[in-house]
Write a protein that holds these residues in place. Sequence first.
Motif, PDB file in Angstrom:
ATOM      1  N   ASN A  53      -4.344   2.156  -5.287  1.00  0.00           N
ATOM      2  CA  ASN A  53      -5.025   0.845  -5.287  1.00  0.00           C
ATOM      3  C   ASN A  53      -5.644   0.520  -3.922  1.00  0.00           C
ATOM      4  N   GLU A  54      -5.745   1.517  -3.052  1.00  0.00           N
ATOM      5  CA  GLU A  54      -6.298   1.271  -1.713  1.00  0.00           C
ATOM      6  C   GLU A  54      -7.712   1.828  -1.681  1.00  0.00           C
ATOM      7  N   LEU A  55      -8.668   0.938  -1.989  1.00  0.00           N
ATOM      8  CA  LEU A  55     -10.022   1.346  -2.341  1.00  0.00           C
ATOM      9  C   LEU A  55     -10.854   1.785  -1.147  1.00  0.00           C
ATOM     10  N   SER A  97      -1.088  -0.047  -9.596  1.00  0.00           N
ATOM     11  CA  SER A  97      -1.759   1.254  -9.469  1.00  0.00           C
ATOM     12  C   SER A  97      -1.581   1.874  -8.078  1.00  0.00           C
ATOM     13  N   ARG A  98      -0.679   1.340  -7.278  1.00  0.00           N
ATOM     14  CA  ARG A  98      -0.309   2.004  -6.019  1.00  0.00           C
ATOM     15  C   ARG A  98       0.153   3.437  -6.293  1.00  0.00           C
ATOM     16  N   PHE A  99       0.929   3.618  -7.354  1.00  0.00           N
ATOM     17  CA  PHE A  99       1.342   4.964  -7.761  1.00  0.00           C
ATOM     18  C   PHE A  99       1.625   4.969  -9.249  1.00  0.00           C
ATOM     19  N   HIS A 142      -5.702   4.275   4.450  1.00  0.00           N
ATOM     20  CA  HIS A 142      -4.934   3.300   3.664  1.00  0.00           C
ATOM     21  C   HIS A 142      -5.424   1.876   3.914  1.00  0.00           C
ATOM     22  N   SER A 143      -4.810   0.937   3.154  1.00  0.00           N
ATOM     23  CA  SER A 143      -4.988  -0.493   3.423  1.00  0.00           C
ATOM     24  C   SER A 143      -3.678  -1.194   3.099  1.00  0.00           C
ATOM     25  N   MET A 144      -3.622  -2.498   3.394  1.00  0.00           N
ATOM     26  CA  MET A 144      -2.343  -3.221   3.377  1.00  0.00           C
ATOM     27  C   MET A 144      -2.319  -4.346   2.331  1.00  0.00           C
TER      28      MET A 144
END
Length: 329
Positions: A53-55, A97-99, A142-144
């Motif tokens: 989910n880190e677009l 949807s992170r994993f 990545h993003s947070m």
Amino acid sequence: MTQARPVASLPIELAPPDISPWRQGNRGVEFVHVLDSGRPGPNVMVQALTHGNELCGALALVHLFEQGVAPVRGTLTLVFANVDAYARFDPADPHPSRFADEDLNRVWADAVLFGSRDSSELRRARALQPFVDAADLLLDMHSMSEPCRPLMVCGRVDKNARYAVELGVPADLLIDTGQAAGLRMIERGGFGDPASPKRALLIECGQHWEAAAQEVAIDTLMRFLAHTGVVDRGWALARTRRVPPARQQVVRVTEGVVARSMAFEFLVPLVGLSVVQRAGTPIARDGDHTWFAPYDNTVLVMPSLAHLAPGSTVARLGRFEPVQALQRG
Ligand SMILES: [Zn+2]
């Protein structure tokens, strides 16, 4: 007391890019492209979508392909990692949807990677492992979950932070104590060994859905590629997007905050890299347990309740240090 703001209330300013044109890799693994200059040089790897989910990282890699990237020395490996999780991305409910089965960035210890357990992420990590282990220089994008300035996660070794000083971005460089739940890709093998010439960096480009995260991802990627020498320096620097910070600083983590139950709550605003000025200030509580700032000017590192579970690390605490204090090795 400040209650955690529901993370789902943040606006989603980025749209997930179509990555299907890159499904067919050129080394027998989907979404893995190895671009070989045919000349000696470093083996450089860039990975996006370690978390589905880190677009911003996916947007940066798509941009890189569309710009016609071509290495001039060594090889450049470009990877969209957790594509199964990414396929499940839903803007109406973007956190799951992170994993798919487990966090892809906690499975990189040999005992896990070469063990008997199975999951969607382990299958993917096992396919990616030869590329990761072949790399000399690695950037993981990545993003947070919560708002925060861009942050370079340098693993547990000062050498990676020194490499980020050479890059000149971003302003804040994190040296931490690892993740209790498992080894990250940037810590695997030589990347986590102070004596190895390998270097690995993980850029947290900002909050998952903010438009600026895409700019940070592209900017960091171009500066990284320029510095490695794998692409033409002028080509990459002409494609940067931001003015580098006037100065950089290290955030050195001293301890984690681990939730005990679903009753965990923060007592300070959920803003990454915010500073709690006074030692002894209550930071969080969980039932009858309270966490206090352990020292003056405690830095709150990536506080988030987006993936709260008993035993999960919901924040880390650290101190600012000048980059001049970085150790050799
Ligand atoms: Zn991530």
